[in-house]
Design an enzyme around this catalytic site. Structure first.
Site, PDB file in Angstrom:
ATOM      1  CE1 TYR A  63      -2.768  10.670  15.322  1.00 36.68           C
ATOM      2  CE2 TYR A  63      -4.834  11.187  13.618  1.00 36.68           C
ATOM      3  CZ  TYR A  63      -4.211  10.052  14.590  1.00 36.68           C
ATOM      4  OH  TYR A  63      -4.113   8.903  14.388  1.00 36.68           O
ATOM      5  CB  SER A 106      -1.189   1.721   8.884  1.00 31.48           C
ATOM      6  OG  SER A 106      -0.966   3.389  10.078  1.00 31.48           O
ATOM      7  N   PRO A 107      -2.882   1.159   5.940  1.00 29.16           N
ATOM      8  CG  PRO A 107      -4.571   1.447   4.585  1.00 29.16           C
ATOM      9  CD  PRO A 107      -3.793   1.681   5.754  1.00 29.16           C
ATOM     10  CG  LEU A 108      -1.063   2.101   1.639  1.00 29.23           C
ATOM     11  CD1 LEU A 108      -1.190   3.050   0.671  1.00 29.23           C
ATOM     12  CD2 LEU A 108      -1.117   1.072   0.626  1.00 29.23           C
ATOM     13  N   GLY A 109       1.099  -0.045   5.754  1.00 28.28           N
ATOM     14  CA  GLY A 109       2.095  -0.283   6.279  1.00 28.28           C
ATOM     15  C   GLY A 109       2.953   0.488   6.717  1.00 28.28           C
ATOM     16  NE  ARG A 110       3.689   2.742  11.453  1.00 28.68           N
ATOM     17  CZ  ARG A 110       2.106   2.818  12.492  1.00 28.68           C
ATOM     18  NH1 ARG A 110       1.307   3.126  12.023  1.00 28.68           N
ATOM     19  NH2 ARG A 110       1.012   2.163  13.530  1.00 28.68           N
ATOM     20  N   GLY A 111       3.050   3.768   4.552  1.00 25.85           N
ATOM     21  CA  GLY A 111       3.729   3.823   3.266  1.00 25.85           C
ATOM     22  C   GLY A 111       4.962   2.702   3.806  1.00 25.85           C
ATOM     23  CG  PHE A 112       7.993  -0.588   4.147  1.00 24.22           C
ATOM     24  CD1 PHE A 112       9.275   0.535   4.461  1.00 24.22           C
ATOM     25  CD2 PHE A 112       8.418  -2.112   4.036  1.00 24.22           C
ATOM     26  CE1 PHE A 112      10.324  -0.641   4.527  1.00 24.22           C
ATOM     27  CE2 PHE A 112       9.222  -2.317   3.973  1.00 24.22           C
ATOM     28  CZ  PHE A 112      10.781  -1.698   3.839  1.00 24.22           C
ATOM     29  CB  SER A 148       3.991   2.641  -1.264  1.00 26.32           C
ATOM     30  OG  SER A 148       4.863   3.283  -0.999  1.00 26.32           O
TER      31      SER A 148
END
Length: 328
Positions: free
Chosen positions: A56, A203-209, A211
């Site tokens: 990273y 990525s439990p939020l789908g890379r923010g999607f 949210s």
């Protein structure tokens, strides 16, 4: 903060962790001072399971974490990863699970982090050119040397998990798991439970999607890596907004935010699952932690499965070449 234990004898960690990748790369520019403030706030509210990797920012993220840990090392369960090799210019040079590279990568991570041990050390992706027995054997030597406390694998398949576990206990499998990424349920998750391995859901939020905060590609920076992934491509993006609409409707009925509903669903997969959503905003950090107060009933979980089918997301998780490195 509630806690969960990874693996049979693995580390006890905060039930929701923090993915730190986006603070240094992939999601656009960010402020170092703000990131350190957020990391300190995470400790203050009990989000003390932090995830980074040597790739990273080509080491920049580990150095950032190291600065944030000064004087507070004992308050954090620290996880980092190796195997994705990058050049000094940030170029991607392939994978390495070679035993000598394992040792070299660990020493460099310890130096960048400014710590004397890593709590959970993952192989970031399985190197198809090196038998997993050799890689995990080298990783186990790090445990013997006191440089690492527990071992993990990321995006490994069921067979690899079984072979690795014969060499040394594996505390955790890190894999993508969310309402739009459920590949792990077919084989890897059952294998983890068979072997007593915890699951760290990135990525439990789908890379923010999931949210609901991203309604247009214009909401992403020009150099945001998500713009170049299949699910965020314009046509797929529009179709996937329907999935987000359903998450928002379910969340409204539950009296929580869409992000909290999505995280509560991941948490409801079992006490052996720990999500590590990433964020650079303190209000989002607190919102994510609040998901622990959202309890989903069996009836609600069934409804979610009916409203958001497992295969509803349009597009693969990664571009074609990166997909080849999953389930290794």
């Amino acid at each position: 903060m509630k806690v969960r234990t990874l693996g049979k004898d693995g580390p006890e960690v905060s039930a929701i962790g923090l993915g730190c990748m986006g603070m240094s790369e992939f999601y656009g520019a960010s402020e170092e001072a703000a990131n350190i403030d957020l990391l300190h706030h995470a400790i203050d509210i009990g989000v003390t399971f932090w995830d980074t990797a040597d790739m990273y920012g080509s080491g920049a993220n580990e150095r950032l974490i190291g600065r944030a840990l000064e004087g507070r090392r004992d308050e954090v369960v620290l996880a980092t990863k190796f195997a994705v090799v990058r050049g000094e210019d940030g170029s991607f040079l392939g994978l390495s699970g070679r035993p000598e590279y394992v040792q070299e990568a660990c020493d460099k991570s310890l130096q960048r982090l400014g710590v004397d041990h890593i709590d959970l050390y993952y192989q970031h992706r399985v190197d198809p050119q090196v038998p997993i027995e050799e890689t995990v054997g080298a990783m186990s030597e790090l445990v013997t040397a006191g440089k690492v406390r527990h071992l993990g694998l990321s995006e490994a398949g069921a067979d690899t998990l079984r072979r690795a576990s014969e060499i040394h206990p594996i505390a955790a499998l890190q894999s993508e798991l969310s309402l739009w990424s459920r590949d792990i349920e077919a084989e890897a998750l059952p294998a983890c439970r068979e072997l007593g391995i915890g699951v760290v859901a990135y990525s439990p939020l789908g890379r923010g999607f999931l949210s609901g905060a991203i309604k247009s590609l214009d909401d992403l920076a020009e150099n945001d890596w998500r713009r170049f992934t299949p699910r965020f491509e314009s046509e797929n993006f529009a179709k996937n907004l329907e999935l987000v609409d359903r998450v928002e409707q379910l969340a409204e009925g539950k009296g929580c935010t869409p992000a909290q509903l999505a995280l509560a669903w991941v948490l409801a997969n079992g006490s052996d699952v720990v999500p590590i959503p990433g964020t650079r905003k303190q209000n989002r950090l607190r919102e994510n932690a609040g998901a622990l107060e959202v309890q989903l009933t069996d009836t609600e979980l069934t409804e979610i499965d009916e409203v958001i089918p497992q295969d509803m997301a349009v597009g693969t998780r990664y571009p074609e070449e990166a997909m080849k490195l999953l389930n290794g």
